[in-house]
Design a protein around this motif. Structure first.
Motif, short mmCIF file in Angstrom:
data_model
loop_
_atom_site.label_atom_id
_atom_site.label_comp_id
_atom_site.label_asym_id
_atom_site.label_seq_id
_atom_site.Cartn_x
_atom_site.Cartn_y
_atom_site.Cartn_z
N GLY A 152 1.12 -1.25 -0.10
CA GLY A 152 -0.22 0.45 -0.35
C GLY A 152 0.94 1.01 -0.05
N LEU A 155 2.74 1.99 -3.29
CA LEU A 155 2.19 2.42 -3.98
C LEU A 155 1.77 4.01 -4.31
CD1 LEU A 155 -1.26 -0.41 -4.52
CD2 LEU A 155 0.34 0.38 -6.54
N GLU A 156 1.29 4.45 -2.77
CA GLU A 156 0.89 5.90 -2.57
C GLU A 156 1.91 6.32 -3.16
OE1 GLU A 156 -1.18 7.01 0.95
OE2 GLU A 156 -2.11 5.21 0.53
N GLU A 168 -6.04 4.35 -7.39
CA GLU A 168 -7.11 3.91 -6.76
C GLU A 168 -7.19 2.23 -8.10
OE1 GLU A 168 -11.38 5.43 -6.89
OE2 GLU A 168 -10.51 6.73 -5.50
N GLN A 171 -4.54 0.28 -7.21
CA GLN A 171 -5.00 -0.63 -5.52
C GLN A 171 -5.93 -1.50 -6.16
OE1 GLN A 171 -6.19 3.01 -3.60
NE2 GLN A 171 -3.82 3.49 -2.01
N LYS A 175 -4.96 -5.73 -5.46
CA LYS A 175 -5.52 -6.25 -4.28
C LYS A 175 -6.62 -7.44 -5.24
CE LYS A 175 -10.04 -5.49 -1.36
NZ LYS A 175 -10.90 -4.44 -0.96
#
Ligand SMILES: Cc1ncc(C[n+]2csc(CCOP(=O)(O)OP(=O)(O)O)c2C)c(N)n1
Ligand SMILES: Cc1ncc(C[n+]2csc(CCOP(=O)(O)OP(=O)(O)O)c2C)c(N)n1
Ligand code: SF4
Ligand code: SF4
Ligand SMILES: [Mg+2]
Ligand SMILES: [Mg+2]
Lengths: 576, 179, 279, 576, 279
Positions: A152, A155-156, A168, A171, A175
């Protein structure tokens, strides 16, 4: 020290983003407490070509790829063919690949490995703005056992600039992939340990060399871009100004080397970085630094030669030119880092030595050390920094090239009253006036040679490890696989010594004699077609009677298993 | 060598100024003859070297003379190019370096020196004729006389040496090449 | 060495090292040595605060004869070495000296790029249209029909290099031509060149009496340019393209700011850089 | 072969014309049937400096100066001091000098020798337009026993351009001198023999190298002047146009080497000549020639290094850079003439070899070989000329870098239809397309290395002489004094072998083994401070256990007597 | 390879080697490859009689993609290699190709001296104001405030190199500027350049879509020069110094004779040279 590791190759083409994916995976692995390395391989295209990220993670520090890969994820099958030489697979290896329809794609190379179809493109399409590489990231994280949350933050960080939508979408893909990974065979990754924040670094050898340079005191760099040295320069261009230093992009390598000689004459520790072709252009002026006794450091990140050769691939074939490429009798320093993180130490030490002895130092890094990214333990901050013998006060008759008690004569810096002299590449008297007399020539040749052969280098000249009467002698990026091979042998109860030479010139005959004490057999390992390291050792040292040579040109990296095989005659049968 | 025309327009207004000129002229002569002597020595032309050293010594005395004349006076501090010499951009001895030759003979050396003195005569004469200040005029005329005397002395001296033959600068050996 | 703390001016002589030049008597370079010492004296620069940098050639022997700091480097690289010094040590007065071969043949690339880069230094080229030191071969500025160059026995047959035009075209900030026959005038121009910010080129016609004895005539041929220095490159170009290479004086004065990175640190400790590597 | 020789030094300064005088004396000696050599030494001034002509004449061919000089003639006493290190004198040597007044001049250096005052300046003054050096010429001719007539023709040739007056004056002076010589002690010169016209040559090593180049087929030369290589270029600039060739004076050495690569690619055998600093600038592109397989010859006339060093003096210190100065694995040829007249053969052979193997050859001559003038026997005209493997007809699929039966692949020349290819310094496939694959890299590295190691060089790789179990191994200009030393020993009944290596790279392990058969002791002789030749031999060959090294930097030349002294432990006591 | 004996014209395609370029799609160099093949076809030069020489860089990959003879040499030395070839083999059509880094940075000295020397060959520079191959550093023609070069993160701050002005100042005989957006126009100019005796420089504005994507706009900015080619250097200089680098077309055509030593022997045998050594 037994090592549990996992080797993963991630390939793709046409801009599929495998490098970014690989980096994110490595970082996630690092955050999870693993060590790891990642190397890159790519086709000849600047954009959109085939690319592979080769990753290995472990609970122990890593310096080499493994003998084979456990897992390959190919975002598209065609991309893989080019790299198969670099991605040896076993029967129990797994290839995860998007067969785009379920049938085995003809472009997928034949291997022993088990193939698993995973429709990553389709899965990505289901997500608005989704990309297959992010699916892949999720999949990989899952099958190697990383916690879902480990991705997470990364990625950010990476996608922040792209905007909220892109983030988004990614993400969501990760997932998806993570979920899909649950259906796939899992690999038992190394144990996940807790590491305190900031105790591990993520760094490349090229960044490490840059860091070593500024730690050593370098504040002036002039250079001309060349692969694979450019990243050293990029890092320095960003960092030097913070330290009141500067990087000048020069018009060519002839300018680079002369600019740093000028800056160093002005009192600033200076460095340039280049690769083989650039080093060749610099040798005339490196000779000037030697003769005029102006300290400079030249970092050569080696690539395949001769000539332009293969710019993006590793080889250890600039040893000859680094040792013997100057015209005339021009004694100078040649060093080579013995590991990726040692790029910090060796470069820093080189700056220190060049300044202490007022001479030129060539540091031989290589593409493999330089462009590999590794998760390593936070490197120690060592004490070597530039300290030049600058006289505090200058007497009536300052002689720049005086031959006094020490062959390193005090060097004034422009601005010092009374210390004026003319630095000269012509042979000169002690006062620096041109001379063509035998006596002056001999005296200055002796001075320049004595100052480096008589220097007390201490223990850093080489990394020496192990016991037994068999020894592997090697250098540079070849050290990594050798070290792992010997640690594997050790785990099996076989002791083999290792000598990784950091200081290649001047020669250290006494240190070598001590290191070879009790050694009966020597295996030399080097990545050069013409056996440059072997010839160097023959010329410089007395080796034991039994010498075996394991050498080949780039770009294929040595594998620990190959080293063990080379030693098997000696260690396998006799079990030393 | 400035972009201004070469003709001398400036009029020397004070004796201090003229003394500054005179001092610069003589000091430069000393410097020049020493330089030439060094050159000759480096090039193993010892006879001429000695002669130039001698000339430098003589000019040194002239410097002393001017200094003596200037005692108690505040001379203007002019930089080399702020002097406005006659017709060319340099002091009367300024051009001598170009006329040197490693095979030059004493006769040439004196010729060279004489040329400088003659130019000095011309310069002071010009100053005298253009002067508006009586003191300047007087001093300039004295200087003219002095320099004329030097010319005459040099002429006598020169007679002691034979006029060089035409091929005096012949050297069959090729130049030495260096770097 | 000299005591330079006094506020009184050092005389030109004090900028000489005392080493006796090996130049041929009559060589223009002697005069240039004098001009340079006069300029340094005129600017009252302490010898320890000036550095004179050269390559290889007769003219490149200059630093040895000066009492400033000096660097006698390798052939063709003076400007690169000088640039490194100036960028690293902006407080120094940096002067490069050399010949037409050193500067425009083997050193041509650095010449181009130093003009472009425009560091605040002065380049004095003693142009004798020949390689003096190596026995009189044609140089880039040699006229095409000079048949005495032993490597070009029928003349070079090629267009002479126009240093001032190239300097202008590549962005030099101050361009002048002088003649060694005028020591004081040359001194003045060198002084102006040193004072002018950015890269200043001073070409000095400096005869090689050994290989080009006919250049002794230069002093009769040169003349001051009939116009003032311009700061308009197009105008300067027109003038330079049409002059015969014998007009002396300051010919162009530009206003481009010099290249000089600020050397001020924004962090205190090298260790602050460690952060970016921490996981 | 016992040699009777006379050694004469002639010194002067300030433009006294000693070089011209020396040359005339040498030529007269040659005309009289003697062999001879003349070397020059000079101060740092371009004009008017101290100068000495060192001459030795004999009834046997000469390749070295003697241990001491018999006769010194100083036109002015002060000129002599600078050269005393190069002019060893004995008690029975004679100095003839103009003391200008009868009293010993203080500037005359102290020596053992007998001094004789001769008022040459005064004598010259007595002749209108007379010069002391012409007096000296007459004196010398007389005391060494040359017939008076031997000078006449030479005077005329040299002075014709100066006009009748000058000629007459000189003739008168020579006559004067000759007469005065009758009063002086006479030296018994070598016997005067009759030689048929034109059977002897007067030549320098630099001219010899130029001649070898054009004999070998060189028709294109690009170069940048540098001491002491310039005379090679001067000779070629004059001679090439006669042969339809051309010399281009390039802007720098980077241009020179690339111009000759271009011309050779175009089918013309090509060469450049330079010295250490220039060679350093060329190494990058010599690597290009190696990789793209374009034949070129680079002649390096060595001088004292490092950096600018001492440009006008001899040293053998570019061996390192010539052998090992290219980046990457770049096998190439390195050769060195073993005598002044061998500069013809070795350069010619180098052209032949480079063309035959399509690679780069570096020829290491040196200042001493290059700038010495010698009277020698007319050199043989040997058969080696450039012969490149150019295909007559080109098939459908011409592959420039094909690996066929021979590692030397046929090379087309622009203009040949169907033979188009792109020469490349990038690693490439057999067809010449860029490749970064290990297999292509290895195959081409093997090709480039095999073609030179497998070549049949025959016997020319070295000059091998003598018998016995002691051997001197040497190279280049050091060969001359060694050869004379061994011939002196032989005359005393002591046999020592000599190996003068002409082909330094590639190594010839089998030839060396054969040459060393039965050798127990080896003396190595080289003019380098850092023992470059010794290191090279250690790296390349297995030497006998007992190795002794006699080395020193330039510029002091080796003397035959010094070599004998070095051998005395071995040959003196044991009388091998 | 191609049968070139026919008198009928070879089509542009037949000047391609068939090796597929590794350039980024959209790169201007593709168009230049097309222009060059069209020019060769237009001149009906047999592929075996042309040689295309380059250094290193994206643009320097050109020879590999052509069916002529080619040489992909080392960085910066294309013009020197090409000069050697042309002088030794005046019968060939010699073309050098490369980029702004190869030609004006590391190769700047050869550029100067080749213009001066004026051999009869053509130099096509694909100028993208960046080092494409090594990841987008600033080149000599890069504008001073471009901040994306990773070695010059605050811009180079230095004067861009003006290739056409320098070419003119150093004596090039034919000077043109083209845009890769106009393949046929560029082809025509290249053809003229090859035909024109002496050294011809063709600068082609050829976008690097990877590191300078903004250059895709060039095609909207370039425009044909509003005047005819001049042969007056002073006039050409004025134009070039004031144009913004975006006028295309032939800008200067000079009349200097090319450098080409005659390669005719005056003796039959090498042994005739022996005489001079005979005593
Ligand atoms: C790399 C290299 N190439 C060549 C030389 C030989 N060299 C020394 S000085 C010189 C030319 C000097 O000419 P110039 O700069 O005009 O100086 P001048 O002697 O005329 O003052 C040359 C070619 C060298 N020293 N180094
Ligand atoms: C001696 C040397 N230095 C540096 C390099 C690295 N290098 C290769 S291409 C290049 C720049 C190319 O720029 P340009 O000529 O503009 O070509 P482009 O890729 O933009 O077409 C550089 C610096 C090299 N190959 N050799
Ligand atoms: S050779 Fe020429 S340039 Fe060199 S010192 Fe002599 S006159 Fe001056
Ligand atoms: S990087 Fe730029 S110059 Fe290179 S191929 Fe891609 S677009 Fe063209
Ligand atoms: Mg010159
Ligand atoms: Mg570019």
């Amino acid at each position: 020290m037994s090592r549990q590791s996992l080797s993963i190759a991630l390939s793709g083409s046409g801009g599929s983003g495998v490098m970014t994916t690989g980096s994110m995976l490595l970082e996630a692995a690092g955050k999870a407490g693993w060590y790891g390395i990642m190397t890159r391989s790519a086709g000849p295209q600047i954009r959109g070509g085939e690319a592979a990220a080769l990753i290995r993670v472990s609970d122990q520090p890593l310096e080499s790829h493994d003998d084979s890969f456990d897992l390959v994820l190919a975002i598209d099958p065609a991309s893989l063919g080019r790299f198969m030489g670099e991605i040896p697979l076993r029967e129990d290896s797994v290839i995860i690949c998007d067969m785009a329809g379920g049938r085995r794609d003809a472009s997928l190379p034949e291997t022993l490995a088990r193939e698993i179809d995973l429709p990553m493109k389709k899965m990505a399409k289901a997500v608005k703005g989704g990309r297959p590489n992010m699916i892949a990231l999720g999949v990989l994280a899952r099958v190697i056992g990383l916690p879902e949350g480990s991705i997470g933050g990364i990625l950010e960080k990476v996608l922040r600039a792209k905007g909220a939508d892109a983030l988004e979408a990614s993400q969501a893909c990760v997932k998806e992939g993570y979920a899909a990974g649950a259906e796939l065979p899992a690999f038992s990754g190394p144990p996940i340990t807790d590491v305190p924040d900031g105790e591990r670094w993520s760094i490349t050898g090229n960044e490490a060399a840059g860091l070593g340079a500024v730690r050593g005191g370098v504040r002036f760099v002039a250079a001309y871009p060349i692969t694979p040295a450019t990243e050293v320069l990029e890092w320095l261009a960003g960092s030097l100004p913070k330290l009141g230093g500067v990087l000048v992009q020069a018009e060519d390598e002839l300018a680079s080397i002369n600019q740093i000689i000028g800056a160093s004459f002005g009192g600033k520790p200076s460095l340039t970085a280049t690769s083989g072709p650039g080093l060749a252009l610099m040798t005339e002026s490196i000779g000037l630094a030697v003769c005029s006794e102006v300290p400079v450091v030249v970092l050569d990140v080696m690539r395949c030669g001769p000539s332009t050769g293969i710019a993006t691939k590793n080889e250890q074939s600039d040893l000859n030119i680094a040792l013997n490429g100057l015209h005339g009798d021009a004694p100078h320093l040649v060093l080579a880092p013995t590991s990726l993180s040692d790029c910090i130490f060796t470069t820093q030490w080189a700056v220190h030595l060049a300044e202490a002895m007022q001479t030129a130092a060539i540091v031989l890094s290589d593409q493999s050390l330089g462009q590999t990214r590794a998760i390593v333990d936070k490197p120690a901050d060592i004490a070597f920094i530039a300290k030049r013998n600058v006289p505090e006060v200058v007497g009536e008759t300052y002689r720049r090239y005086a031959i006094g008690d020490s062959p390193v004569s005090p060097m004034t810096i422009p601005g010092q009253p009374g210390g004026q002299y003319t630095a000269d590449g012509l042979e000169h008297t002690e006062a620096g006036a041109p001379s063509s007399l035998y006596d002056d020539h001999l005296a200055q040749l002796d001075k320049r040679s004595n100052k480096i052969t008589n220097f007390n280098f201490g223990e850093h000249w080489a990394d020496i490890d192990g016991t037994g009467d068999t020894m592997v002698i090697t250098w540079g990026s070849a050290c990594g696989p050798v070290r792992e091979a010997l640690s594997r042998l050790r785990a099996q109860g076989t002791e083999v010594r290792m000598l990784a030479i950091r200081l290649l010139a001047p020669e250290r005959p006494e240190d070598m004699r001590a290191a070879l004490e009790g050694v009966k057999r020597v295996l030399l390992v080097e990545q050069s077609h013409s056996k440059q390291f072997y010839r160097y050792l023959r010329a410089a040292y007395d080796l034991p009677a039994e010498v075996k040579l394991f050498h080949r040109p780039g770009p294929l990296a040595f594998k620990p298993g190959e080293i063990i095989e080379q030693l098997s005659d000696w260690c396998g049968s006799e079990k030393l | 060598m400035t972009n201004e025309p070469r003709d001398r327009k400036k009029v020397i207004a004070t004796t201090e100024e003229l003394l500054a000129y005179s001092l610069a002229l003589e000091e430069e002569a000393v410097e020049r003859f020493n330089e030439l002597a060094d050159q000759m020595e480096v090039h193993n032309n010892h006879e001429v070297a000695d002669l130039f050293y001698k000339l430098a010594e003589i000019e040194g005395k002239h410097v002393e003379n001017v200094n003596r004349a200037a005692e108690g006076k505040q001379l203007p501090d002019l930089l080399a190019w702020e002097f406005d010499w006659v017709d060319e951009g340099y002091s009367p001895e300024g051009g001598a370096l170009e006329d040197a030759h490693y095979l030059m003979q004493p006769w040439h050396a004196i010729e060279l020196a004489k040329h400088g003195e003659q130019r000095a005569v011309a310069f002071f004469r010009h100053v005298a004729s253009s002067a508006t200040d009586a003191g300047v005029k007087k001093l300039a005329e004295e200087l003219v006389a002095e320099e004329e005397e030097h010319v005459a002395l040099l002429e006598q001296w020169q007679e002691r040496f034979p006029r060089p033959e035409e091929d005096w600068d012949d050297d069959l050996d090729p130049p030495t090449i260096l770097e | 060495m000299n005591d330079t703390s006094a506020c009184s001016r050092l005389g030109p002589k004090e900028y000489k090292s005392g080493v006796k030049p090996v130049w041929c008597p009559g060589c223009g370079d002697f005069t240039v040595l004098g001009s340079l010492t006069k300029a340094l004296s005129g600017l009252n620069i302490a010898p320890e605060n000036a550095a004179v940098i050269s390559g290889i050639g007769c003219s490149s022997r200059m630093p040895t004869y000066l009492s400033t700091y000096g660097f006698h480097g390798v052939h063709g690289r003076a400007l690169a070495l000088a640039t490194g010094l100036k960028v690293a040590r902006p407080d120094l007065t940096v002067i490069a000296t050399g010949g037409d071969g050193d500067g425009f043949s083997i050193g041509g690339n650095h010449f181009l790029h130093t003009c472009r880069r425009n560091p605040d230094m002065t380049y004095i080229v003693m142009d004798n249209q020949v390689y003096g030191m190596t026995k009189g071969q044609a140089s880039p500025t040699t006229e095409p029909n000079w048949e005495k160059g032993k490597l070009t026995p029928s003349g070079t047959g090629i267009n002479p290099f126009q240093p001032l035009v190239i300097a202008l075209a590549s962005g030099a900030n101050f361009i002048a031509r002088c003649s060694s026959s005028d020591q004081n005038g040359t001194a003045k121009v060198i002084m102006e060149a040193i004072r002018h910010p950015g890269f200043s080129l001073v070409q000095v016609l400096s005869p090689c009496v050994t290989f080009r004895p006919e250049q002794r005539e230069w002093k009769k041929l040169v003349q001051p340019a009939p116009v003032e220095a311009t700061s308009d490159p197009a105008q300067a170009a027109r003038r330079l393209l049409t002059d015969e290479g014998l007009y002396t004086g300051v010919l162009f004065k530009g206003h481009r700011p010099p290249y000089q990175p600020t050397l001020e640190s924004t962090i205190d400790q090298v260790t602050e850089l460690d952060e970016e590597f921490q996981l």
